[in-house]
Design a protein around this motif. Structure first.
Motif, mmCIF file in Angstrom:
data_model
loop_
_atom_site.group_PDB
_atom_site.id
_atom_site.type_symbol
_atom_site.label_atom_id
_atom_site.label_comp_id
_atom_site.label_asym_id
_atom_site.label_seq_id
_atom_site.Cartn_x
_atom_site.Cartn_y
_atom_site.Cartn_z
ATOM 1 N N LEU A 64 -87.113 -38.675 10.318
ATOM 2 C CA LEU A 64 -88.099 -38.973 10.262
ATOM 3 C C LEU A 64 -88.693 -37.938 9.542
ATOM 4 O O LEU A 64 -89.806 -37.654 8.753
ATOM 5 N N ASP A 65 -88.754 -36.718 9.353
ATOM 6 C CA ASP A 65 -89.313 -36.050 8.135
ATOM 7 C C ASP A 65 -88.445 -36.757 6.629
ATOM 8 O O ASP A 65 -89.128 -36.415 5.751
ATOM 9 N N ALA A 66 -87.112 -36.929 7.037
ATOM 10 C CA ALA A 66 -86.345 -37.137 5.647
ATOM 11 C C ALA A 66 -87.435 -38.560 5.411
ATOM 12 O O ALA A 66 -87.629 -39.114 4.228
ATOM 13 N N SER A 70 -90.168 -38.854 1.987
ATOM 14 C CA SER A 70 -89.105 -40.379 0.601
ATOM 15 C C SER A 70 -90.009 -41.059 0.333
ATOM 16 O O SER A 70 -89.747 -41.748 -0.090
ATOM 17 N N ASN A 71 -90.938 -40.867 1.688
ATOM 18 C CA ASN A 71 -92.392 -42.021 1.130
ATOM 19 C C ASN A 71 -93.714 -41.824 1.002
ATOM 20 O O ASN A 71 -95.034 -42.140 0.567
ATOM 21 N N GLY A 72 -93.318 -40.516 0.687
ATOM 22 C CA GLY A 72 -94.969 -39.919 -0.451
ATOM 23 C C GLY A 72 -95.066 -41.054 -1.539
ATOM 24 O O GLY A 72 -94.438 -41.034 -2.001
ATOM 25 N N PRO A 73 -96.565 -40.512 -1.616
ATOM 26 C CA PRO A 73 -96.861 -41.596 -2.963
ATOM 27 C C PRO A 73 -96.663 -40.621 -3.835
ATOM 28 O O PRO A 73 -96.296 -41.850 -5.087
ATOM 29 N N GLN A 74 -96.042 -39.501 -4.408
ATOM 30 C CA GLN A 74 -95.762 -38.291 -5.375
ATOM 31 C C GLN A 74 -93.850 -39.074 -5.670
ATOM 32 O O GLN A 74 -94.532 -38.417 -6.915
ATOM 33 N N VAL A 75 -93.585 -39.245 -4.780
ATOM 34 C CA VAL A 75 -91.927 -39.809 -5.116
ATOM 35 C C VAL A 75 -91.966 -41.295 -5.487
ATOM 36 O O VAL A 75 -90.852 -41.564 -6.188
ATOM 37 N N HIS A 76 -92.684 -41.781 -5.462
ATOM 38 C CA HIS A 76 -92.752 -43.358 -5.262
ATOM 39 C C HIS A 76 -92.468 -43.295 -6.633
ATOM 40 O O HIS A 76 -92.684 -44.209 -7.783
ATOM 41 N N SER A 193 -91.796 -50.741 -7.191
ATOM 42 C CA SER A 193 -91.500 -52.095 -7.175
ATOM 43 C C SER A 193 -90.072 -52.391 -5.881
ATOM 44 O O SER A 193 -89.557 -53.507 -5.958
ATOM 45 N N GLY A 194 -89.731 -51.222 -5.472
ATOM 46 C CA GLY A 194 -88.369 -51.784 -4.624
ATOM 47 C C GLY A 194 -87.185 -51.263 -4.892
ATOM 48 O O GLY A 194 -86.354 -51.368 -4.323
ATOM 49 N N LYS A 195 -87.338 -50.512 -6.047
ATOM 50 C CA LYS A 195 -86.133 -50.441 -6.564
ATOM 51 C C LYS A 195 -85.545 -48.637 -6.343
ATOM 52 O O LYS A 195 -86.422 -48.208 -6.794
ATOM 53 N N VAL A 196 -84.008 -48.372 -6.091
ATOM 54 C CA VAL A 196 -84.501 -47.503 -5.173
ATOM 55 C C VAL A 196 -83.644 -46.476 -6.828
ATOM 56 O O VAL A 196 -82.511 -47.400 -7.511
ATOM 57 N N PHE A 197 -84.313 -45.681 -7.020
ATOM 58 C CA PHE A 197 -84.138 -44.392 -8.003
ATOM 59 C C PHE A 197 -83.482 -43.167 -8.033
ATOM 60 O O PHE A 197 -83.040 -43.052 -8.670
ATOM 61 N N ALA A 198 -83.640 -42.779 -6.172
ATOM 62 C CA ALA A 198 -82.953 -41.810 -5.919
ATOM 63 C C ALA A 198 -82.986 -41.647 -4.735
ATOM 64 O O ALA A 198 -82.739 -42.576 -3.356
ATOM 65 N N LEU A 199 -82.699 -40.332 -3.717
ATOM 66 C CA LEU A 199 -82.277 -40.272 -2.712
ATOM 67 C C LEU A 199 -82.545 -38.837 -2.249
ATOM 68 O O LEU A 199 -82.563 -37.865 -2.874
ATOM 69 N N LEU A 200 -83.219 -38.517 -0.919
ATOM 70 C CA LEU A 200 -83.702 -37.381 -0.321
ATOM 71 C C LEU A 200 -82.374 -37.097 0.909
ATOM 72 O O LEU A 200 -82.274 -37.523 1.209
#
Length: 573
Positions: A64-66, A70-76, A193-200
């Motif tokens: 859940l922490d991950a 990963s879903n924070g607005p700054q990450v997007h 847009s839903g495109k994976v550009f990174a991983l946490l």
């Protein structure tokens, strides 16, 4: 030492009283041991199941922490920002978020945002370095695209979380995480847009995680963890973990054979076992459960809790002490009961024994309390026998010859008594005076006879006097008379002594005989004697004077150290 019937009977009764108590205590003690072991096994199984659920909960929390990070607005936004200055500002904010997460979770060693391109280049990275949190940036950021936790995570859809197998962290520059057991919790990061550009990726310190999970468990509990093949991942002895990482394989099932059942897909979900390793000082009791769904590459792990058997049996030891005290109490009661019962049974026999002894000493017949049992029959037979013996004694004493013999001989040794000795000595003196002959009188007194009599009893003293009488009679071949004056005093005299040296030879012979041990009443004893000599007519002309001179010579021998004879009279002669 001879033990009487009362002692033997009491011991037998005590044995039958103590033996059931001891057997019952032994059975209760070992039954309680098994009960405690089974109870400990059930407690361990419950605890390890709770620990497994807590481990699942902790992994869900990390997931859940991950997901939150990963879903924070700054990450997007980061995936769509092209301006380097704006991108750096967003990365700084993400680094602060990662830092806050590391501060909140001591079991997190590292949080990173890794690009899906540029060979998995790290974008944002925060590491734990001892008590500090260190941000790694610039040229220190590394490419991680060749690690499984990167390329396998990028295959997942946004929102899915991957939990890696547990490994030793060998990634260079990992600060506190280097060389420690870890697992990677990772999730893809997508832009708007839903495109994976990174991983946490969150690196979890496995030792710290289990320390937190184990904090609520009893201190004696030991944690075990293995992968699906049984390789040790967590063990009380850290030197045995991750053997496969060092080119060797150390398996949990080698220490606990029952674990092998959990490693089979169709096997049970939990087992209870005990350690069987050679050289283990204290055997362990343990419970194990299989935890499934730990990632695609690690379908399950085996989690276990163990504790030393000695700790479990400490309560049994205390119970055993109480049981031993109870058994001892009942044994003492059994001994007392046996003592009372034996005295009650043996008292009539002692009464009969006392009656027989009284009869043997004083020729008195005493009545015994009437009884209707076997002891009463025996008492009546004894009474009849004593009457018969008494009648025979009356017949014996009526004989004049027998009475005369008893009057002139010592009843104990059968030697001439004082009266007969003086009569013979007086007759020998008359003959010696008339014929001008010489006589020799030997006075023999036993050394320490009173102490021996007090130590072993009067009966033993009587037997000793009898043995000495036989010794003097056999060794004094040619003597005219061997007599007992009384107590432990004996007299030997020779008439018509032509050579006084023969008396010296006899003294030496008697002395050597007294150096040999005597076997009396089953005992091997040493009896010594002091001897003195007087000669007629040199030392006196009457019985009293001769005995006085012999007695004086005997006391000279005693004064010289006992166990010897006096040569004074012989030398002067």
């Amino acid at each position: 030492m001879r033990f009487g019937i009362a002692f033997k009977l009491g011991c037998l009764m005590a044995l039958f009283g103590m033996l059931p108590t001891a057997l019952a205590g032994y059975y209760i003690y070992y039954s309680s041991r098994e009960m405690l072991l089974h109870a400990a096994e059930r407690d361990l199984l419950t605890s390890v199941q709770v620990l497994g659920r807590n481990l699942h909960a902790s992994l869900r929390t990390i997931s859940l922490d991950a997901a939150v990070l990963s879903n924070g607005p700054q990450v997007h936004e980061l995936g769509q920002i092209a301006n380097p200055a704006s991108r750096d500002a967003v990365q700084d904010n993400l680094a602060q978020s990662f830092r806050a997460m590391l501060l909140a979770h001591p079991d997190y060693m590292q949080i990173r945002l890794i690009s899906a391109t540029d060979h998995g280049l790290e974008l944002v990275r925060q590491d734990r370095d001892g008590p500090s949190i260190v941000r790694v940036d610039g040229a220190d950021l590394q490419e991680k695209g060749h690690y499984a936790y990167v390329f396998e995570t990028l295959r997942l859809a946004p929102g899915e979380v991957r939990i890696s197998p547990i490994v030793i962290n060998h990634e260079q520059g990992a600060h506190s995480g280097l060389g420690k057991p870890t697992l990677h919790v990772s999730t893809p990061v997508a832009d708007a847009s839903g495109k994976v550009f990174a991983l946490l990726v969150i690196n979890v310190d496995l030792d710290q995680l289990f320390s937190q999970l184990q904090s609520d468990l009893p201190r004696q509990y030991q944690v075990y963890l293995s992968n699906r093949w049984g390789d040790l991942l967590v063990h009380p002895d850290h030197r045995r973990t991750f053997g496969f990482d060092q080119g060797r394989r150390l398996f949990l099932q080698d220490e606990f054979p029952e674990v092998s059942r959990l490693l089979v897909d169709s096997g049970p979900n939990s087992v209870i076992g005990r350690s069987v390793e050679q050289g283990q000082v204290d055997q362990l009791v343990a419970a194990f459960v299989r935890l499934s769904h730990n990632g695609e590459s690690e379908p399950f792990v085996v989690l276990g809790l163990g504790q030393p058997q000695s700790h479990v049996l400490a309560q049994a030891s205390r119970a055993g002490t109480n049981i031993a005290q109870i058994a001892l109490l009942f044994s003492v009661l059994a001994l007392l009961a046996a003592f009372v019962a034996s005295r009650a049974l043996i008292r009539p026999l002692r009464s009969m024994t006392d009656a027989v002894e009284l009869f043997s000493r004083e020729r008195k017949i005493t009545g015994l309390p009437p009884r209707d049992d076997e002891l009463g029959v025996l008492a009546r037979r004894f009474h009849a026998m004593k009457q018969e013996i008494l009648g025979q004694l009356d017949d014996l004493t009526s004989s004049r010859a027998a009475f005369e013999h008893l009057a002139r001989h010592d009843a104990l040794t059968e030697l001439p008594n004082r009266r007969l000795c003086f009569e013979r000595l007086e007759q020998a003196l008359l003959t010696a005076r008339e014929n001008g002959q010489k006589m020799a009188l030997l006075f023999v007194d036993l050394d320490h006879f009173k102490e021996m009599n007090d130590q072993y009893g009067h009966r033993f003293g009587d037997l000793a006097l009898q043995a000495v009488a036989k010794l003097l009679t056999n060794a004094s071949d040619g003597a005219d008379c061997v007599a007992r004056l009384g107590g432990d005093e004996f007299v030997i005299f020779f008439d018509n002594v032509k050579d006084a040296q023969k008396i010296s030879v006899l003294l030496e012979k008697l002395h050597q005989c007294f150096q040999l041990p005597l076997f009396i009443d089953g005992r091997r004893v040493q009896i010594h004697a002091s001897m003195g000599v007087s000669l007629f007519p040199r030392d006196g002309d009457d019985i009293g004077t001769l005995i006085q001179h012999a007695d004086h010579a005997m006391y000279e021998a005693k004064s010289a150290g006992r166990n010897r004879y006096s040569f004074r009279v012989l030398e002067e002669d």
